[in-house]
Design an enzyme around this catalytic site. Sequence first.
Site, PDB file in Angstrom:
ATOM      1  N   HIS A 193       4.494 -12.735   5.485  1.00 58.47           N
ATOM      2  CA  HIS A 193       4.415 -12.274   6.732  1.00 58.47           C
ATOM      3  C   HIS A 193       5.435 -13.102   7.505  1.00 58.47           C
ATOM      4  O   HIS A 193       5.941 -12.526   8.659  1.00 58.47           O
ATOM      5  CB  HIS A 193       2.949 -13.112   7.486  1.00 58.47           C
ATOM      6  N   GLU A 419       7.521   4.966  -5.093  1.00 61.55           N
ATOM      7  CA  GLU A 419       7.311   3.596  -5.373  1.00 61.55           C
ATOM      8  C   GLU A 419       6.468   3.166  -6.451  1.00 61.55           C
ATOM      9  O   GLU A 419       6.307   2.184  -6.549  1.00 61.55           O
ATOM     10  CB  GLU A 419       6.504   3.177  -3.852  1.00 61.55           C
ATOM     11  N   ASP A 443       7.387  -1.647  -3.297  1.00 57.54           N
ATOM     12  CA  ASP A 443       6.220  -1.478  -3.991  1.00 57.54           C
ATOM     13  C   ASP A 443       6.861  -1.132  -5.396  1.00 57.54           C
ATOM     14  O   ASP A 443       6.489  -1.587  -6.515  1.00 57.54           O
ATOM     15  CB  ASP A 443       5.198  -0.407  -3.843  1.00 57.54           C
ATOM     16  N   CYS A 496      13.198   3.387   2.149  1.00 61.44           N
ATOM     17  CA  CYS A 496      12.816   2.900   3.397  1.00 61.44           C
ATOM     18  C   CYS A 496      11.965   1.610   3.176  1.00 61.44           C
ATOM     19  O   CYS A 496      11.452   1.061   4.018  1.00 61.44           O
ATOM     20  CB  CYS A 496      11.511   3.783   3.727  1.00 61.44           C
TER      21      CYS A 496
HETATM   22  C1  PEP Z   1       7.513   0.054   0.140  1.00 58.02           C
HETATM   23  O1  PEP Z   1       6.765  -0.157  -0.606  1.00 58.02           O
HETATM   24  O2  PEP Z   1       9.052  -0.347  -0.062  1.00 58.02           O
HETATM   25  C2  PEP Z   1       7.357   0.807   1.448  1.00 58.02           C
HETATM   26  C3  PEP Z   1       8.305   0.842   2.143  1.00 58.02           C
HETATM   27  O3  PEP Z   1       6.215   0.621   1.846  1.00 58.02           O
HETATM   28  P1  PEP Z   1       5.279  -0.509   2.423  1.00 58.02           P
HETATM   29  O4  PEP Z   1       5.993  -1.548   2.457  1.00 58.02           O
HETATM   30  O5  PEP Z   1       4.547  -0.066   3.689  1.00 58.02           O
HETATM   31  O6  PEP Z   1       4.269  -0.677   1.137  1.00 58.02           O
HETATM   32 MG    MG Z   2       4.914   0.769  -0.301  1.00 57.91          MG
END
Ligand code: PEP
Ligand code: MG
Length: 571
Positions: A193, A419, A443, A496
């Site tokens: 966080h 991911e 991930d 992303c």
């Molecule tokens: C990721 O896993 O990199 C991602 C962008 O999704 P989240 O962080 O929401 O799991």
């Molecule tokens: Mg993710």
Amino acid sequence: MSQQFHGVGVTPGRVVGRVRQMPAPVWEPHAQVDIPAGVTAESEAERIRAASKAVQAELKARAAATAGDARGVLEATALMAADPMLVKGAVKLLDPAGDGGPRTAERAVWESGAAVAERLRGLGGYMAERAADVLDVRSRIVAELRGLPAPGIPVSDTPFILAAEDLAPADTATLDPARVIALITSGGGPQSHTAILARALGLPAVVAAEGVDRIEDGTEVYVDGAAGRVTTEPGPAEADAARAWATQSATLAQFAGDSRLADGHPVPLLANVGTGKDAAAAAAAGAEGVGLLRTEFCFLDRDTEPTIAEQVEAYGAVFAQFPHKKVVIRTLDAGADKPLPFLTNADEPNPALGVRGYRTDRTTPGVLARQLEAIAAAEAEHDADVWVMAPMIATAEEAAAFTEMARDAGLKTAGVMVEVPSAALTASHVLAHADFASLGTNDLTQYAMAADRMLGPLAALNDPWQPAVLKLIKATCDGADEAALATGTAKPVGVCGEAAADPALAVVLVGLGVTTLSMSPRALAGVAAVLATVTVADAQRLAAQALAAPSAQAARDTARAHLPILDKLGL
Ligand code: PEP
Ligand code: MG
């Protein structure tokens, strides 16, 4: 003697300031204590009333000095501090002949707060959400009774560097970036966080730096958020670096849009958002579109599935901010760190490997189809170029099933997140069905390294510079090229995950074949400034060197050594 603490840098920035430690959480007062002679129910009642008044006055004063949403939060909390149910309830519990015998003022407040919170939870809905606030007020009154600092972010007239073991989401509402100039924590990982908050606020931050939670209050330190270093007794060199950063950071706050490499090759920089409000901020920051709309963020407080109308409104609020621009919307990624009671099972022994993301369509069919219907309806009301993707796709069959569902709902561009390592390794098959892929490096890293992304002690493993992760990214881009050749259609691959916000890694990602990068809007200008200094050929050369490196540190060092702009800008 100067001391150095090493951790993981999560937001760049160089500052010198004095440390304020986050007060320790308030512990539960013992139920069985001997009441000292001379202490009566009446004298304890008086202490409770005085403590409640003091807490209320303090919160009111903080509210008056605070702007925006946080002011309302503080005003409401101030009212609760004098709430008769809580205060009178506590006083009643002091009766020595009452239920359970005599209590200290601290214990009575603790029990009364618990009872009020329980009652609110029983009422459900909005009232149930206030239970956490009552417990926060209870802790404040107990701290006041003990003569200890109030829990939560310390209050100070002068800017300071906040040190903590880690920050809880509830601590964040009152964090004022004008007062807190950097965050340093001994725990937490790059996805904790603290890290997420620091990135959103653009605050220099270092996490997982063991020992910083024991630096004495008032100690002067130098924080380098890019290098992940905290140094006590800073000298003239550190003071100069901090001064230089203060001037540069103003430039780095401005992103003009239209990001390009030095040879003119475009690399659109998009934003990660969770709500319409985030999207408005991203548009104002110059984002060229949205690369990840985390739809579960619109509904984290819900215990029932949102209606189609509610969804249309939430997604439409984002689409409205980006007319004629790309908005990549992700279907609900419920599970693991983002549980949604209407989709996920809280009893799973291993939620990160459980029924999360796209997999919930197996256990709770219907929710995904209704969400796709809502996305199509929202798209029809706006001019955004809407792309839809599913999280946690592991196989080509899943990619085929999802993209078919999306197209049946009337959505023309349907893709997948990559991911899960299996999807990266079979990208040519996955992208035979999907129109595009978006690498979720957060991930992808946790699954490649078998390291929980939330855990501070595993931060070094949870590093997207790990050679294994870079190889999976390369495999995805190569698979996309193969699929493009086989189908005669371009198969763009974006990133992303948080990796896109690291300017040095952004260069490597482009060199590996990634076409767009999506990040927290605060990171846009820094990434754009560094990309503008390299050509496609430079990026490819750096990518090849990083890929050949034997460790994450070596990969990072190699890339950084070829990008002198990073040091100049303090990134
Ligand atoms: C990721 O896993 O990199 C991602 C962008 O999704 P989240 O962080 O929401 O799991
Ligand atoms: Mg993710």
